[in-house]
Motif scaffolding. Structure first.
Motif, PDB file in Angstrom:
ATOM      1  N   ASN A   1       0.794  -1.165   0.022  1.00  0.00           N
ATOM      2  CA  ASN A   1      -0.091  -0.005  -0.018  1.00  0.00           C
ATOM      3  C   ASN A   1       0.751   1.246  -0.020  1.00  0.00           C
ATOM      4  O   ASN A   1       0.202   2.267  -0.055  1.00  0.00           O
ATOM      5  CB  ASN A   1      -1.092   0.025   1.227  1.00  0.00           C
TER       6      ASN A   1
ATOM      7  N   TYR B   1      -2.803  -0.595  -8.553  1.00  0.00           N
ATOM      8  CA  TYR B   1      -3.691  -0.298  -7.643  1.00  0.00           C
ATOM      9  C   TYR B   1      -3.620  -0.789  -6.354  1.00  0.00           C
ATOM     10  O   TYR B   1      -3.039  -2.133  -5.930  1.00  0.00           O
ATOM     11  CB  TYR B   1      -5.010  -1.182  -8.426  1.00  0.00           C
TER      12      TYR B   1
ATOM     13  N   GLU C   1      -1.753   3.333  -1.466  1.00  0.00           N
ATOM     14  CA  GLU C   1      -2.505   4.489  -0.899  1.00  0.00           C
ATOM     15  C   GLU C   1      -1.620   5.639  -0.667  1.00  0.00           C
ATOM     16  O   GLU C   1      -1.927   6.821  -0.722  1.00  0.00           O
ATOM     17  CB  GLU C   1      -2.849   3.981   0.381  1.00  0.00           C
TER      18      GLU C   1
ATOM     19  N   THR D   1      -6.887   4.603  -5.618  1.00  0.00           N
ATOM     20  CA  THR D   1      -6.722   4.182  -4.280  1.00  0.00           C
ATOM     21  C   THR D   1      -5.800   5.084  -3.668  1.00  0.00           C
ATOM     22  O   THR D   1      -5.559   4.930  -2.436  1.00  0.00           O
ATOM     23  CB  THR D   1      -6.075   2.800  -4.319  1.00  0.00           C
TER      24      THR D   1
END
Length: 176
Positions: free
Chosen positions: A90, A106, A109, A129
């Protein structure tokens, strides 16, 4: 070996010299590297201490890196499509590819500081995202022409597009 927390240490990995420190919880944080090889190797441990963190500007002086390899035993980092990420996938730490239109995976974050420093990308695909773009994330992207920031992004750091001379289009979400 008598090691002191928060002191600088040196480790040699292939064509690179790694400067690191040891935190109070006995883990290693890579602070910076120097060298000019195309492949950078991240070990799982150095002198038996786990490598768990890479500081944001660690790769600024290592502009020739095209491939990052990680020890199979390292449980803190992963690489996909020339993008170094934390193991959970992430947080994007560093992009090393030569694509002129890289696609950030994808699920990312956070785009960390200096993640695209020195990149040859002209356009960067940011997935929906992403919610946080750290300070200086795209600094020094001298080929970057256009970028679209997704609606979910709540923070774009200072100096994010500094030294991007050909950047002529930044599409921002409402509220930024």
């Amino acid at each position: 070996i008598n090691l002191i927390a928060n002191a600088d240490y040196t480790y040699y990995s292939g064509d690179y010299t790694i400067i690191y420190d040891i935190s109070g919880d006995n883990t290693i944080s890579i602070k910076k590297c120097s060298g000019n090889g195309e492949t950078f190797y991240i070990p799982d441990t150095i002198d038996g201490i786990p490598v768990t963190e890479i500081q944001p500007s660690a790769f600024v002086t290592c502009t020739n890196i095209r491939t990052i390899k990680i020890s199979n035993e390292n449980q803190y980092f992963s690489v996909r499509d020339n993008m170094l990420m934390n193991h959970s996938g992430n947080t994007l730490i560093k992009y090393t590819g030569a694509d002129n239109k890289p696609e950030i995976p994808y699920g990312i974050e956070t785009i960390r500081s200096h993640a695209f420093f020195g990149s040859q990308a002209e356009y960067i695909e940011i997935p929906e995202t992403v919610s946080y773009i750290d300070d200086y994330a795209f600094v020094g992207c001298t080929y970057l022409k256009s970028i679209e920031i997704p609606e979910r992004v709540e923070y774009i750091g200072k100096g994010c597009f500094f030294s991007c001379p050909y950047l002529n289009s930044v599409v921002l979400p409402q509220g930024i």
